[in-house]
Design a protein around this motif. Structure first.
Motif, PDB file in Angstrom:
ATOM      1  N   ALA A 120       0.289  -1.152   0.058  1.00 55.09           N
ATOM      2  CA  ALA A 120       0.006   0.125   0.086  1.00 55.09           C
ATOM      3  C   ALA A 120       0.847   1.373   0.129  1.00 55.09           C
ATOM      4  O   ALA A 120       0.726   2.104  -0.041  1.00 55.09           O
ATOM      5  CB  ALA A 120      -0.499   0.122   1.642  1.00 55.09           C
ATOM      6  N   ALA A 121       1.782   1.369   0.485  1.00 57.35           N
ATOM      7  CA  ALA A 121       3.250   2.805   0.773  1.00 57.35           C
ATOM      8  C   ALA A 121       3.521   2.773  -0.872  1.00 57.35           C
ATOM      9  O   ALA A 121       3.356   4.047  -0.989  1.00 57.35           O
ATOM     10  CB  ALA A 121       3.810   2.070   1.642  1.00 57.35           C
ATOM     11  N   GLU A 122       4.243   1.665  -1.340  1.00 58.94           N
ATOM     12  CA  GLU A 122       4.333   1.986  -2.421  1.00 58.94           C
ATOM     13  C   GLU A 122       3.566   2.223  -3.415  1.00 58.94           C
ATOM     14  O   GLU A 122       3.665   3.299  -4.669  1.00 58.94           O
ATOM     15  CB  GLU A 122       5.249   0.475  -3.819  1.00 58.94           C
ATOM     16  N   GLY A 123       1.813   2.122  -3.078  1.00 54.80           N
ATOM     17  CA  GLY A 123       0.987   1.958  -4.104  1.00 54.80           C
ATOM     18  C   GLY A 123       0.875   3.788  -4.733  1.00 54.80           C
ATOM     19  O   GLY A 123       0.382   4.162  -4.968  1.00 54.80           O
ATOM     20  N   VAL A 124       1.141   4.399  -2.995  1.00 57.27           N
ATOM     21  CA  VAL A 124       0.873   6.083  -2.465  1.00 57.27           C
ATOM     22  C   VAL A 124       2.064   6.590  -3.552  1.00 57.27           C
ATOM     23  O   VAL A 124       1.265   7.409  -4.267  1.00 57.27           O
ATOM     24  CB  VAL A 124       1.243   6.270  -1.178  1.00 57.27           C
ATOM     25  N   VAL A 125       2.809   6.011  -3.898  1.00 60.76           N
ATOM     26  CA  VAL A 125       3.530   6.692  -4.361  1.00 60.76           C
ATOM     27  C   VAL A 125       4.196   6.311  -5.840  1.00 60.76           C
ATOM     28  O   VAL A 125       4.676   6.995  -6.849  1.00 60.76           O
ATOM     29  CB  VAL A 125       5.131   6.892  -3.845  1.00 60.76           C
ATOM     30  N   ASP A 126       4.123   5.773  -5.913  1.00 54.11           N
ATOM     31  CA  ASP A 126       3.900   4.472  -7.651  1.00 54.11           C
ATOM     32  C   ASP A 126       2.554   4.711  -7.887  1.00 54.11           C
ATOM     33  O   ASP A 126       1.753   3.617  -7.615  1.00 54.11           O
ATOM     34  CB  ASP A 126       5.170   3.662  -7.291  1.00 54.11           C
TER      35      ASP A 126
ATOM     36  N   ALA B 120       3.316  10.290   3.175  1.00 52.46           N
ATOM     37  CA  ALA B 120       2.503   9.621   3.478  1.00 52.46           C
ATOM     38  C   ALA B 120       2.458   8.637   2.985  1.00 52.46           C
ATOM     39  O   ALA B 120       2.026   7.589   4.283  1.00 52.46           O
ATOM     40  CB  ALA B 120       0.643  10.098   2.212  1.00 52.46           C
ATOM     41  N   ALA B 121       3.223   8.080   2.512  1.00 49.70           N
ATOM     42  CA  ALA B 121       3.900   6.886   1.892  1.00 49.70           C
ATOM     43  C   ALA B 121       4.667   6.276   3.473  1.00 49.70           C
ATOM     44  O   ALA B 121       4.472   5.149   3.748  1.00 49.70           O
ATOM     45  CB  ALA B 121       4.544   6.742   0.999  1.00 49.70           C
ATOM     46  N   GLU B 122       5.510   6.525   3.455  1.00 59.27           N
ATOM     47  CA  GLU B 122       6.799   6.703   4.817  1.00 59.27           C
ATOM     48  C   GLU B 122       5.383   6.051   5.741  1.00 59.27           C
ATOM     49  O   GLU B 122       6.005   5.178   7.078  1.00 59.27           O
ATOM     50  CB  GLU B 122       7.399   7.658   4.938  1.00 59.27           C
ATOM     51  N   GLY B 123       4.622   7.147   6.079  1.00 53.91           N
ATOM     52  CA  GLY B 123       3.566   6.568   7.351  1.00 53.91           C
ATOM     53  C   GLY B 123       2.627   5.654   7.714  1.00 53.91           C
ATOM     54  O   GLY B 123       2.734   5.094   8.743  1.00 53.91           O
ATOM     55  N   VAL B 124       2.216   5.411   6.744  1.00 51.93           N
ATOM     56  CA  VAL B 124       1.977   3.740   6.402  1.00 51.93           C
ATOM     57  C   VAL B 124       2.634   2.564   6.406  1.00 51.93           C
ATOM     58  O   VAL B 124       2.418   1.995   7.565  1.00 51.93           O
ATOM     59  CB  VAL B 124       1.630   3.430   4.859  1.00 51.93           C
TER      60      VAL B 124
END
Lengths: 205, 205
Positions: A120-126, B120-124
């Motif tokens: 999910a974290a990677e999906g936020v930026v990619d 936000a991605a890092e916060g996940v």
């Protein structure tokens, strides 16, 4: 999955390799994150050659998406149900509360949580990976809510002018945001409250 | 911010350094991601010594959180308002729609989007960073909705038994999830619909 009945041993070996590859991919994405997970690393950890992976998948994103689908299917089997539809007892609030309580338990399961957060974290930026993740993993689950809300519209329990694809976000997205951003506790009471607020609205009746 | 009237040149130099450090931190987190952003990298890009950064902040997380707060304040000033409260015209739906439309515009602003996504991605995956991000940046904004919903309760426009901190999630979280996970388009029509559904509920009235 290959179902070659004339070669059961080969099929079992393939199945074992496939499972080892999924486990390796999920473990690596937790340990080093998505950007540093590689096909080479997955192959090495799974004890297979790179070519074994490339025979079945064209990229690490493909491996991981299938590993997640497999994990979700196994979790559903362990829970004793493979959900192709939400329950429909005629009581929309009760049915939604039941499903959301199960989702709360799943989101709090440590074996599910760490790899899900990494992806999910990677999906936020990619954005490209995020959209594939959503199309393969998330949207099919959300469509089950669309179907249940359409049935509720047919039964007169939801207004006919409501768009079910947006309506479901009133109870699904708050839970998702609390889980993704650590904005608040995730409990059964909380999701019960979301369902009540969404169905009845905030304004006086 | 230092306000030493006897040394205006030094104050101006400090202010310039601080702005350069914020800009460097935001640019770096977009380019290399949060894990690979370092105090050394920020100092080098900003053209200051590491000790200048450590004089004001104790970690890269602190630098970035203040850079975001500064960016949000400047964006609010550029928009001609520094919001300490949501509008209260007596029409709750209209007030919420106005604020959410402005949030849609902000989320779609490229200069805001890239660093916000990186943090936000890092916060996940980094719960401690996520919780600090929420406490400093997100929760103060959400409290403005709590205040507005309390005023609406006092005016009889929201049921007295509704918990405002949960209620606001019915229209804020769907927008957040669409933005975070690319689950759907973000438009003014969409947030208007969320407000109508949340206030009136999905069930027939």
């Amino acid at each position: 999955m290959a179902q070659n009945q004339s070669a059961p041993d080969a099929t079992r070996r393939s199945e074992r390799s496939r499972r080892a590859i999924y486990d390796a991919a999920l473990a690596l994405v937790v340990e080093v994150g998505y950007p540093r997970t590689t096909i080479e690393g997955i192959a090495s950890r799974a004890g297979v050659g790179k070519q074994t992976i490339y025979r079945w998948w064209s990229s690490k994103a493909d491996v991981l998406l299938e590993a997640f689908l497999d994990m979700a299917e196994r979790a559903a089997e362990d829970a004793g149900h493979v959900a192709h539809a939400l329950p429909d007892t005629g009581d929309l609030a009760a049915d939604l509360k039941l499903v959301l309580r199960a989702t709360v338990d799943e989101l709090r399961d440590p074996s599910f949580e760490a790899p899900s957060r990494a992806l999910a974290a990677e999906g936020v930026v990619d954005e490209e990976l995020g959209r594939r993740f959503v199309a393969r993993l998330l949207e099919p689950q959300l469509q089950l809510y669309v179907d249940r809300l359409r049935a509720a519209q047919a039964a007169g329990h939801v207004r006919p002018d409501v768009d079910p694809r947006i309506a479901l976000e009133l109870f699904v997205s708050p839970l998702a945001q609390r889980w993704l951003q650590h904005t608040g506790p995730i409990t059964h009471d909380y999701t019960d409250t979301l369902v009540d607020y969404a169905l009845n609205g905030l304004a006086p009746r």
